[in-house]
Design an enzyme around this catalytic site. Structure first.
Site, PDB file in Angstrom:
ATOM      1  N   GLY A  11       5.169   0.800  -1.793  1.00  0.00           N
ATOM      2  CA  GLY A  11       5.863   1.865  -1.330  1.00  0.00           C
ATOM      3  C   GLY A  11       5.442   3.020  -1.970  1.00  0.00           C
ATOM      4  O   GLY A  11       6.291   4.014  -2.044  1.00  0.00           O
ATOM      5  N   GLY A  12       4.206   3.302  -2.448  1.00  0.00           N
ATOM      6  CA  GLY A  12       3.903   4.529  -3.225  1.00  0.00           C
ATOM      7  C   GLY A  12       3.959   5.675  -2.290  1.00  0.00           C
ATOM      8  O   GLY A  12       4.264   6.728  -2.683  1.00  0.00           O
ATOM      9  N   ASP A  31       2.040  -3.781   6.260  1.00  0.00           N
ATOM     10  CA  ASP A  31       1.276  -4.527   5.473  1.00  0.00           C
ATOM     11  C   ASP A  31       1.141  -5.918   5.342  1.00  0.00           C
ATOM     12  O   ASP A  31       1.909  -6.715   5.873  1.00  0.00           O
ATOM     13  CB  ASP A  31       1.611  -4.214   3.745  1.00  0.00           C
ATOM     14  CG  ASP A  31       0.545  -4.242   3.039  1.00  0.00           C
ATOM     15  OD1 ASP A  31      -0.132  -5.299   2.422  1.00  0.00           O
ATOM     16  OD2 ASP A  31       0.152  -3.218   2.226  1.00  0.00           O
ATOM     17  N   ILE A  54      -3.178  -5.002  10.343  1.00  0.00           N
ATOM     18  CA  ILE A  54      -3.154  -3.776  11.188  1.00  0.00           C
ATOM     19  C   ILE A  54      -3.948  -3.829  12.528  1.00  0.00           C
ATOM     20  O   ILE A  54      -4.072  -3.252  13.360  1.00  0.00           O
ATOM     21  CB  ILE A  54      -3.691  -2.721  10.269  1.00  0.00           C
ATOM     22  CG1 ILE A  54      -2.253  -2.520   9.356  1.00  0.00           C
ATOM     23  CG2 ILE A  54      -4.134  -1.483  10.910  1.00  0.00           C
ATOM     24  CD1 ILE A  54      -2.694  -1.528   8.126  1.00  0.00           C
ATOM     25  N   CYS A  76      -9.672  -0.845  -0.815  1.00  0.00           N
ATOM     26  CA  CYS A  76     -10.822  -0.127  -1.587  1.00  0.00           C
ATOM     27  C   CYS A  76     -11.962  -0.989  -1.980  1.00  0.00           C
ATOM     28  O   CYS A  76     -13.123  -0.248  -2.534  1.00  0.00           O
ATOM     29  CB  CYS A  76     -10.321   0.703  -2.855  1.00  0.00           C
ATOM     30  SG  CYS A  76      -9.600  -0.242  -4.128  1.00  0.00           S
TER      31      CYS A  76
END
Length: 373
Positions: A11-12, A31, A54, A76
């Site tokens: 939740g950043g 997610d 997704i 990443c």
């Protein structure tokens, strides 16, 4: 503003949206990580959270949500310095490439996009495809490489950011090549630019959660970082967080040591607490002079030597707690982990997350003014 939060993690991005001053809400988060979803739902019980891949998302679904903004932080690993850097040939980029294919198909209601990723993404093929998709969909954009220490936070975490808005909307600054500084001088209070003033006002908000001494607020105004002592928890369990004899014997000479008065710390990764080298700093309550003295005495001993270990143990070094790392990443105090999430899982989730404050500034910058510069 209706916001779609992709790769929502813990939740950043949601917290960054809340801190940005923007009037909006997350209409849907998505997610596939079940552990991250447990944490997200614990902190945002009223937000629609879809535990889906997704790749299953369609342009029609996005349109049905009436989304104005997309916030996303894709995996990443295909771009990290310690990875294989397989880029678009890594299957973990497939969901991002899928989203890039959807952007030109989504209705003009979608006006704003923010993407965060690791430093190195800026030279990737995935980044080139991102820019192509934005140009095809008639977006203007700006890329950044930024770190929290540039904004007064005593932590280094260089990350790639892109903010984009659909034309004819435009930015309140001149866009161009990759920027490694914020377009406004947040510490220059003599700058009368009203847009910069709005950003500066936001820039102080996260610090009020942890700062206890007024003199350090002056440091922030002058562009300096506050001290690590402001993010420390009280009564931390030595038994739970102390560095073991094994760690000190093998890695004691390679530690990045931070004290209460330090105004810096290394980037914390998902392997923190499990691996030692390059995963984050450790904490020592003693001053640098004492640490230097002990390490000078330790120079005569080989790795693993009992005398070496005893010397280093006298410094009472420990790992930072997950709460302390969350503070360095500017998560608000109300953020919490459910009790069933282990310490190892907490470190992993934080290591994969974003710095909330940096993203909140970029969201504010993205939406601050839509007139041409």
């Amino acid at each position: 503003m209706k916001v779609l939060e992709l790769y929502s993690g813990i939740g950043g991005m949601h917290y960054a949206l809340n801190a940005s001053g923007l009037e909006g809400h997350v209409v849907c988060a998505m997610d596939i990580n079940t552990t991250a979803n447990t944490v997200y739902k614990y902190n945002f019980p009223h937000t629609t959270l879809l535990p889906r891949n997704i790749l299953s998302l369609s342009a029609k679904e996005i349109d049905n949500l009436e989304v104005n903004m997309i916030l996303m932080s894709p995996p990443c690993q295909p771009f990290t310095r310690v990875g294989l850097k397989k880029d678009i040939n890594d299957e973990r980029t497939s969901s991002l490439l899928h989203i890039l294919g959807l952007i030109p198909e989504v209705s003009d209601r979608l006006k704003y996009i923010l993407l965060e990723n690791v430093k190195g993404f800026e030279t990737s093929q995935a980044r080139n495809q991102l820019l192509s998709a934005l140009e095809k969909a008639n977006f203007t954009y700006q890329e950044f490489l930024l770190s929290p220490h540039q904004f007064g936070v005593p932590n280094t975490r260089h990350r790639y950011y892109l903010i984009a808005k659909r034309l004819p909307l435009n930015f309140c600054f001149e866009v161009g090549s990759l920027m490694e500084t914020f377009p406004f001088h947040l510490s220059d209070y003599e700058d009368t630019n009203p847009l910069a003033a709005k950003i500066r006002e936001l820039n102080l908000q996260p610090r009020s959660l942890v700062l206890k001494e007024c003199e350090e607020k002056t440091d922030i105004i002058n562009g300096l970082c506050y001290s690590v002592k402001h993010i420390l928890e009280q009564d931390v369990s030595e038994q739970e967080y102390a560095l073991t004899d094994k760690v000190l014997g093998k890695h004691g000479q390679l530690l990045d040591i931070v004290t209460p008065n330090s105004k810096r710390s290394c980037c914390f990764t998902k392997a923190y607490g499990h691996y030692i080298e390059g995963t984050g700093s450790v904490f020592c309550e003693f001053p640098l002079e004492k640490i230097s003295e002990v390490y000078k005495q330790a120079e005569v001993y080989d790795s693993g030597n009992k005398e070496l270990i005893d010397l280093l143990q006298s410094l009472k070094m420990r790992f930072f707690t997950p709460r302390e790392i969350a503070r360095l990443m500017c998560f608000p105090e109300e953020f919490n982990f459910p009790g069933e999430i282990s310490k190892k899982q907490r470190y992993r989730l934080l290591g994969n997350s974003i710095n909330v404050h940096v993203v909140s500034l970029l969201i504010a910058l993205l939406t601050l003014d839509d007139d041409p510069p």
